[in-house]
Design a protein around this motif. Sequence first.
Motif, PDB file in Angstrom:
ATOM      1  N   TYR A  83     -11.895   3.220  -9.009  1.00 52.02           N
ATOM      2  CA  TYR A  83     -11.080   2.533 -10.171  1.00 52.02           C
ATOM      3  C   TYR A  83     -10.950   3.470 -11.432  1.00 52.02           C
ATOM      4  N   ASP A 129       0.954  -1.238  -0.109  1.00 53.61           N
ATOM      5  CA  ASP A 129      -0.039  -0.002  -0.045  1.00 53.61           C
ATOM      6  C   ASP A 129       0.829   1.436   0.080  1.00 53.61           C
ATOM      7  N   ARG A 135      -6.957  -0.202 -13.319  1.00 50.00           N
ATOM      8  CA  ARG A 135      -6.251   0.230 -12.076  1.00 50.00           C
ATOM      9  C   ARG A 135      -7.311   0.600 -10.923  1.00 50.00           C
ATOM     10  N   SER A 136      -7.331  -0.460  -9.891  1.00 50.41           N
ATOM     11  CA  SER A 136      -8.291  -0.174  -8.829  1.00 50.41           C
ATOM     12  C   SER A 136      -7.665   0.002  -7.474  1.00 50.41           C
ATOM     13  N   GLU A 137      -8.202   0.858  -6.565  1.00 50.54           N
ATOM     14  CA  GLU A 137      -7.708   1.106  -5.585  1.00 50.54           C
ATOM     15  C   GLU A 137      -8.592   0.355  -4.178  1.00 50.54           C
ATOM     16  N   ARG A 162      -4.092   0.626  -1.383  1.00 53.15           N
ATOM     17  CA  ARG A 162      -3.547  -0.409  -1.995  1.00 53.15           C
ATOM     18  C   ARG A 162      -4.105  -0.447  -3.462  1.00 53.15           C
ATOM     19  N   THR A 163      -3.151  -0.183  -4.411  1.00 53.19           N
ATOM     20  CA  THR A 163      -3.562  -0.515  -5.883  1.00 53.19           C
ATOM     21  C   THR A 163      -3.383  -1.905  -6.338  1.00 53.19           C
ATOM     22  N   TYR A 164      -4.445  -2.245  -7.314  1.00 49.51           N
ATOM     23  CA  TYR A 164      -4.565  -3.564  -7.894  1.00 49.51           C
ATOM     24  C   TYR A 164      -4.440  -3.140  -9.235  1.00 49.51           C
ATOM     25  N   PHE A 165      -3.477  -3.715 -10.216  1.00 51.54           N
ATOM     26  CA  PHE A 165      -3.065  -3.346 -11.420  1.00 51.54           C
ATOM     27  C   PHE A 165      -3.219  -4.380 -12.468  1.00 51.54           C
ATOM     28  N   GLN A 187      -8.923   1.618  -0.599  1.00 53.65           N
ATOM     29  CA  GLN A 187      -8.223   2.358   0.575  1.00 53.65           C
ATOM     30  C   GLN A 187      -9.110   1.952   2.022  1.00 53.65           C
TER      31      GLN A 187
END
Length: 452
Positions: free
Chosen positions: A321, A247, A360-362, A380-383, A364
């Motif tokens: 996102y 994160d 790109r999804s966060e 936390r970013t999911y990519f 928080q």
Amino acid sequence: MDSQAVKRSLADLITRSQPYVEQANTQLQKSRHHCSSLLKSGQQQFHTLLDKPHAKELLPAITLLVFLTLVLSSYLSRRHSKSTSTRPSTPTIEKASPAARKPGTWTPSSFTRPKPPPYPDWSITTTKPLPYRPFRYGPKYFVTMGLRNIKFDDWIELDNHYPRYHADKARRIKERGSKCCRTHPEALPAAYELLDELRSYLTDRYPTLYQRTETGILNLWSGEHIDTTSRPLPEDPMQSCARLTQDDLAIMIERPDGQYYLLAGAVLLAGFWRLEDKYGMVLSEIHTSGDVPQFREKLEKGMMNFFRRLKPEELVARNNYFLQVDEDLAWSNSIGSEDSDGISWNTAEKNRALEHHYFRSERQTLRRLPKSGGVVFTIRTYFHPITEVAQEDYVPGRLASAVRSWGDDVSRYKGKEKYQDVLLEYLDAKHKEQLDRGLKLEEEDEKRAYPF
């Protein structure tokens, strides 16, 4: 008892039942008790009436009344059960009474975060990222805070993308240092407290990755030892925190004016915003300077109330996102140089080839530290490549519908004009493929609930 008396008794029963029916519509929590009492009363009078003359003449009406009471009780019970068991718990902090404390002051809380159990079968090679897909079908896009309560066990999420994130963060710390990691003197107690919290939490939650030592925390995978006890520390405490998670992190501190200021942060993988631009800003200015759609109209008041009333016992999360048209997790180079002015998704290259499109999804989370009172963001970013995400059932159709539902303000904020032609054509084609092979849209809610 003659027939008129029986009718009066029945009318009286109906009259006395009416308040219960009206209250049931507005007080679902009490509906089961009310309906149960009404049913018991009805049953008693039903048997009494049957023993009286002329009862047979009114038997159909009595039977109908009892039947309707049973149906109402069953309906309200199902409605109450559904509302409490299938929907995620939503915070009501903004509706609570204001905390009776002077702005900018904090009395340390005795709250201790619950000790988390080890993450089930966690592995740095096999534990996959959670598939957050936080977008809804159109036709309307709603701007909300979108908060939900979560368990403290789930505060920090690590997975098999950890090696890449760890390497990217180490590189960014070396290359950009204080541009990405800073701690104001006012925020030092909160930053130290956050580091201690991570040391405690991570060694309990991920014991195959982290081990507590007398002076800090040992990364069993990389061999690094992070000092958490020396004063001063060998490096900025937020920088040490950054090395421990996937994160990005930020701490908001309340000053005597009642405003929350961004006074500590480790923002290394944000993609399109820079800590140096936001450092020292109040909460509202952070959002208005970033042109967050409808912030003043729909978000500001609720967000300020939320921060003022957030308690150490509460942990909440939200997801968002974006679409990105390059492959760089740390900084989206397609929007321009990280050191240039006026950058946003709107400065990205237009209509790039599909293989450059990334989802790109966060995720928080927000919590208040019990000792210092600082409010901690974890981001936390999911990519993932869009071509990977669109293989999942239901996702291409739902994402296409969501993108089309954006208003002009949200479209500008998310840079829709730069990628919509390429993206929507692809998503529509993938959605059609799924329908052609028999995917049933009516089954989606049963198989993947928002935000997954």
